[in-house]
Design an enzyme around this catalytic site. Structure first.
Site, PDB file in Angstrom:
ATOM      1  N   HIS B 123     -35.816 -32.098  64.874  1.00  0.00           N
ATOM      2  CA  HIS B 123     -36.543 -33.353  64.627  1.00  0.00           C
ATOM      3  C   HIS B 123     -36.580 -33.663  63.125  1.00  0.00           C
ATOM      4  CE1 HIS B 123     -39.906 -36.275  65.245  1.00  0.00           C
ATOM      5  NE2 HIS B 123     -40.199 -35.896  64.007  1.00  0.00           N
ATOM      6  N   GLU B 124     -36.951 -32.682  62.325  1.00  0.00           N
ATOM      7  CA  GLU B 124     -37.101 -32.943  60.886  1.00  0.00           C
ATOM      8  C   GLU B 124     -35.770 -33.280  60.231  1.00  0.00           C
ATOM      9  OE1 GLU B 124     -39.910 -33.529  59.889  1.00  0.00           O
ATOM     10  OE2 GLU B 124     -41.054 -32.615  61.522  1.00  0.00           O
ATOM     11  N   HIS B 127     -34.986 -36.802  60.423  1.00  0.00           N
ATOM     12  CA  HIS B 127     -35.537 -37.568  59.289  1.00  0.00           C
ATOM     13  C   HIS B 127     -34.662 -37.392  58.047  1.00  0.00           C
ATOM     14  CE1 HIS B 127     -39.110 -38.692  61.389  1.00  0.00           C
ATOM     15  NE2 HIS B 127     -39.674 -37.501  61.399  1.00  0.00           N
ATOM     16  N   HIS B 133     -39.278 -42.209  63.426  1.00  0.00           N
ATOM     17  CA  HIS B 133     -39.836 -41.901  64.745  1.00  0.00           C
ATOM     18  C   HIS B 133     -39.527 -43.000  65.746  1.00  0.00           C
ATOM     19  CE1 HIS B 133     -43.031 -39.047  62.887  1.00  0.00           C
ATOM     20  NE2 HIS B 133     -41.922 -38.398  63.231  1.00  0.00           N
TER      21      HIS B 133
END
Lengths: 85, 444
Positions: B123-124, B127, B133
């Site tokens: 997930h990170e 980014h 998101h």
């Protein structure tokens, strides 16, 4: 729905501000947002989280707010409020 | 008007775990391996290449921090916020990822036991490459932690995330946008292996050359190890000349960034001045930093002052930072410091006696000697000597590739010392062991 407890409301407002749903609270003013503004922010958060968009700080919403998550806001925070002349 | 999405303008990104979690059951190597696999998830589908570095200038700095740590997102101990990463951009922290050091980070644990580090890292790093998101529950970019996403070795991004990554960077050359993710679950718990860029990552196909009969395209000493290139494959020998595996590795899977259609290389050498690795093929060359190609390559060999047509072999001569290039019956001497050819070149024939006038490959080895390869044979020229050692040439396959009878080739049953190559890892063929000659293959 029963009214949320004061501490839940306080932490919920802080949560909404931290993740981009509400303007960050003004520490000098120290007051809660207007009910309409809060309901709108809650509904936006609920839609994003896949919950029913009631606009009410209910138990599922509080539970989702307590779910571990990424620190980044879900959406850019609203810009600074325009000043009236 | 929506702002343009933040993306990296370059495609080769370095990363580094700067600080590790304290008192975590996850060791440092496991943390690094999980970060590698989490970045690989994104690198597998986009043209982004990620490579781990040791220095402080990594594009993606990874930290495990607690409480306030000099950014707008202080951590809050176990639960609550678990991690964040910064979108690409001009900010000094752009691309960096921070994990709450006080979380109970876990790997392959039951959902209730800790926070799965691989899942959060995927997930990170979304980014870190520019994704924000989303509300879609099927997306890994949903902000809420939803338990482990799956095994790092088999995990594939949901389609929604792949599409968003492709919108930012396009599709990686080897990826079909219509392919469905592999959602198979692993059969059982397995140890997480080391990051695969230190080993061949896929079994070779049927068209592989055999090391005992190959005439090599290029040979190079890289980071102290010997690499023998043939076609789309290479063999690797450790510093003490042990064959890492009798099976060759696929060149494109290890040296990331070479064109997929490249079916071989002409010459390879590690540059003495900066330890970058230079590959030649025809009129073009590529410069690699570690195992990833640098931006802006391939470039024409005329950069070196070489004529069109490329080279047969390259030899890095540590003393004086000279590199020798060989083509047909000519050789050139290139000064790596001034980046220019020495006067008087090309000159005829190799500069050493007893060495054939035309070469397939050349390498300088740790014993100080230069080794020249042609056909099935090689010649050794000791340091400071003007000619090859008497008694050469000798068979390359026998002396370097652990073949007992190089002439027998792949069909010569019982003629090669590769006991264990087709046996389960860790087992040895006793009959070969009694010969005192064997090669062990690591398959896990």
């Amino acid at each position: 729905a029963p009214a949320p407890r004061a501490e839940d409301l306080s932490s919920g407002v802080a949560w909404l501000g931290r993740f981009g749903y509400l303007r960050p609270a003004d520490p000098a003013a120290g007051r809660l947002p207007a009910p309409e503004e809060l309901a709108e922010a809650l509904a936006a958060m609920q839609r994003f989280a896949g919950l029913e968009a009631t606009g009410v700080l209910d138990a599922p919403t509080l539970a989702r707010m307590r779910t571990p998550r990424c620190s980044l806001p879900d959406r850019p925070g609203p810009g600074p409020a325009r000043r009236r002349r | 008007q929506a702002p343009a999405p933040a993306t990296w303008s370059k495609r080769n990104l370095s990363w580094r775990v700067r600080t590790f979690p304290r008192d975590s059951p996850l060791g440092r190597d496991t943390v690094r391996a999980l970060m590698h696999y989490a970045l690989k998830v994104w690198g597998d589908i986009t043209p982004l290449n990620f490579h781990e570095v040791a220095g402080s200038s990594a594009d993606i700095q990874i930290d495990f921090s607690a409480a306030e740590h000099n950014d707008p997102f202080p951590f809050d101990g176990p639960g609550g916020t678990v991690a964040h990463a910064f979108l690409p951009g001009e900010h000094p922290a752009a691309g960096d990822a921070h994990f709450d050091a006080e979380e109970a980070w876990a790997f392959r644990a039951a959902d209730a036991h800790g926070v799965d580090l691989f899942s959060v890292a995927v997930h990170e790093f979304g980014h870190a490459i520019g994704l924000s998101h989303v509300a879609t529950t099927q997306s890994v970019m949903q902000p809420y932690y939803q338990g482990p996403v799956g095994d790092p070795l088999h995990y594939g991004l949901p389609y929604a995330d792949r599409v968003r990554a492709w919108q930012l960077y396009g599709v990686r050359e080897s990826v079909s946008p219509t392919a469905q993710p592999d959602t198979r679950e692993p059969g059982g718990p397995r140890l997480l292996p080391a990051p695969p860029d230190r080993r061949p990552s896929a079994p070779p196909g049927r068209d592989v050359p055999h090391r005992c009969s190959a005439h090599f395209d290029a040979v190079a000493q890289i980071r102290g190890e010997a690499f023998f290139f043939k076609g789309r494959y290479f063999w690797r020998l450790t510093r003490d000349r042990h064959l890492v595996s009798p099976q060759p590795a696929q060149m494109h899977r290890f040296w990331r960034g070479l064109p997929a259609q490249l079916d071989g290389v002409d010459a390879v050498y590690e540059r003495a001045t900066d330890h970058k690795i230079v590959f030649f093929r025809g009129d073009r060359y590529w410069v690699f930093k570690d195992t990833h190609v640098e931006e802006g390559f391939p470039r024409p060999v005329s950069d070196f002052g070489l004529p069109p047509g490329g080279v047969d072999a390259a030899l890095s001569w540590a003393r004086g930072d000279k590199t020798y290039f060989f083509k047909d019956q000519l050789f050139w001497r290139f000064d790596e410091l001034t980046r220019s050819m020495d006067p008087g070149h090309p000159a005829p024939g190799p500069a050493w006696g007893g060495v054939p006038r035309t070469l397939d490959a050349a390498m300088r080895w740790s014993d100080g000697a230069a080794y020249f390869f042609r056909g099935a044979d090689y010649w050794k020229v000791p340091d400071s000597e003007p000619a090859a050692v008497p008694g050469y040439p000798q068979p390359t396959a026998r002396d370097w590739l652990a073949c007992r009878d190089p002439q027998a080739g792949p069909g010569g049953a019982g003629t090669e010392g590769e006991a264990g190559a087709h046996a389960p890892a860790g087992r040895h063929d006793r009959s070969r062991a009694e010969d005192g000659f064997q090669v062990c293959a690591c398959s896990s």
